[in-house]
Design an enzyme around this catalytic site. Structure first.
Site, PDB file in Angstrom:
ATOM      1  N   TYR A 172     -14.276  -0.594   4.675  1.00  0.00           N
ATOM      2  CA  TYR A 172     -14.788  -1.373   5.275  1.00  0.00           C
ATOM      3  C   TYR A 172     -15.810  -1.351   5.722  1.00  0.00           C
ATOM      4  CZ  TYR A 172      -9.930  -3.100   6.918  1.00  0.00           C
ATOM      5  OH  TYR A 172      -8.414  -3.721   6.638  1.00  0.00           O
ATOM      6  N   HIS A 210      -9.440   2.497   1.299  1.00  0.00           N
ATOM      7  CA  HIS A 210     -10.127   0.555   1.522  1.00  0.00           C
ATOM      8  C   HIS A 210     -10.925   0.797   2.999  1.00  0.00           C
ATOM      9  CE1 HIS A 210      -7.652  -2.167   3.611  1.00  0.00           C
ATOM     10  NE2 HIS A 210      -7.005  -2.413   2.539  1.00  0.00           N
ATOM     11  N   GLU A 268     -11.807  -3.390  -2.628  1.00  0.00           N
ATOM     12  CA  GLU A 268     -11.394  -2.175  -3.344  1.00  0.00           C
ATOM     13  C   GLU A 268     -10.185  -2.392  -4.402  1.00  0.00           C
ATOM     14  OE1 GLU A 268      -7.278  -2.859  -1.090  1.00  0.00           O
ATOM     15  OE2 GLU A 268      -9.128  -4.349   0.503  1.00  0.00           O
ATOM     16  N   HIS A 282       0.721  -1.366   0.512  1.00  0.00           N
ATOM     17  CA  HIS A 282      -0.035  -0.167  -0.476  1.00  0.00           C
ATOM     18  C   HIS A 282       0.951   1.400  -0.008  1.00  0.00           C
ATOM     19  CE1 HIS A 282      -3.536  -1.782  -0.245  1.00  0.00           C
ATOM     20  NE2 HIS A 282      -4.066  -2.434   1.367  1.00  0.00           N
TER      21      HIS A 282
END
Length: 338
Positions: free
Chosen positions: A183, A181, A311, A110
């Protein structure tokens, strides 16, 4: 539509703001320019009850706790230069070799030790519905070649669409693959995500190697628990996939065409999340490694299998995969993604 800006603290002396986008349907999105991070998405259930459906914190301090920094779940942020892992932290472009920090040993993850998720972006509200973030990543930043100029726009519509648009240019060939990113838990963290249903339009995924990074092998999903082409209860896949999902799916959509690739629903709340993208694929992750100690200040508990990510991005490790589409941005090109 309504937008607002408020102080969210400081990072290394730089002021950080929290931006709120809200529409007349009851949807509220909060984003900080620290990491371009979505801290909150509040949407009503079938009864009109509002709840937060993403992992995040109501204070900037939440992103600097020992537990969060030690676990590194990347809640809601922009990751890059390239999202995902780079094998052994190495890649080559035109016979020039580059070495990166292996912050997810033995691989690079990342964007490195200080990826875009840990930068304070320049930010401004645009019109009545959008937030525009800009950042310049200098040549050599985290080991990557080229000066990279980035713009990310968040737009909320009255149709309850949250649209994220990415654009970047460079003066040297460099890997670029940006994603958000976040959730999601559509029951508002009342329970885990195992009862969520997912339909994902993909016949293949990239197989990871022993260190959990794709190197080019493609696997067909037909006849396996990874086949999500029809609506499937996520928990039903766990008898075959005890660790859940961390699979980069190659979408069946036409690359660069904005098409729906996934529908995720929660039968208890009635909330539905539809995902459309111009990217060639996306990592579907069900939160195996998320710490059970993490929770919002309100008490909403995060943790293992309590939030899922999809993603959308270019291929992980794309700089080392010969046929990865759009893995390297050239100086005469513009990177775009929606």
């Amino acid at each position: 539509m309504k937008t607002s800006q408020s102080s969210f603290g400081q990072v290394n002396g730089q002021p950080v703001s929290l931006f709120t986008l809200s529409n007349n349907q009851g949807m509220v999105v909060k984003i900080t320019n620290y990491g371009g991070t979505i801290t909150s998405i509040q949407v009503p259930d079938r009864e009109g009850n509002l709840a937060d459906v993403v992992c995040g914190f109501d204070t900037l301090d939440g992103y600097f706790s020992d537990t969060y920094r030690g676990n590194s779940p990347y809640f809601g942020c922009i990751v890059g230069r390239p999202a995902g892992r780079i094998k052994d932290g190495k890649f080559s472009i035109k016979c020039n070799e580059y070495e990166l920090a292996c912050n997810d040993a033995p691989n690079h993850l990342h964007g490195g030790v200080k990826g875009f998720d840990k930068c304070v972006w320049d930010a401004s509200l645009s019109g009545e519905d959008s937030l525009v973030l800009t950042l310049t990543s200098a040549d050599g930043d985290q080991g990557y070649p080229g000066n990279l100029d980035l713009t990310v726009t968040y737009q909320l519509t009255e149709d309850n669409d949250l649209k994220i648009s990415y654009a970047s240019t460079t003066d040297q060939a460099t890997p670029v693959s940006l994603t958000n990113h976040s959730y999601f838990n559509l029951n508002g963290f009342v329970d885990d995500i195992l009862d969520h249903r997912i339909e994902l339009v993909s016949d293949r995924y990239l197989a990871p190697d022993a260190t959990n990074v794709p190197v080019g092998e493609v696997v067909n999903v037909a006849g396996t628990a990874c086949d999500l082409n029809s609506a499937t209860r996520i928990g039903d896949c766990f008898s075959e996939l005890s660790d859940g999902f961390e699979h980069y799916y190659i979408f069946n959509n036409e690359i660069d065409s904005l098409e729906k690739v996934a529908t995720i629903s929660d039968p208890h709340s009635g909330r539905v999340l539809e995902i459309s993208t111009t990217d060639p694929g996306g990592l579907f992750y069900t939160g195996l490694y998320t710490s059970d100690e993490l929770q919002r200040e309100s008490g909403a508990k995060f943790g293992k299998f309590r939030g899922l990510c999809l993603e959308a991005s270019r291929y992980p490790n794309g700089a080392n995969i010969s046929d990865a589409p759009g893995a390297i941005l050239m100086p005469d090109e513009e990177y775009t993604s929606t």
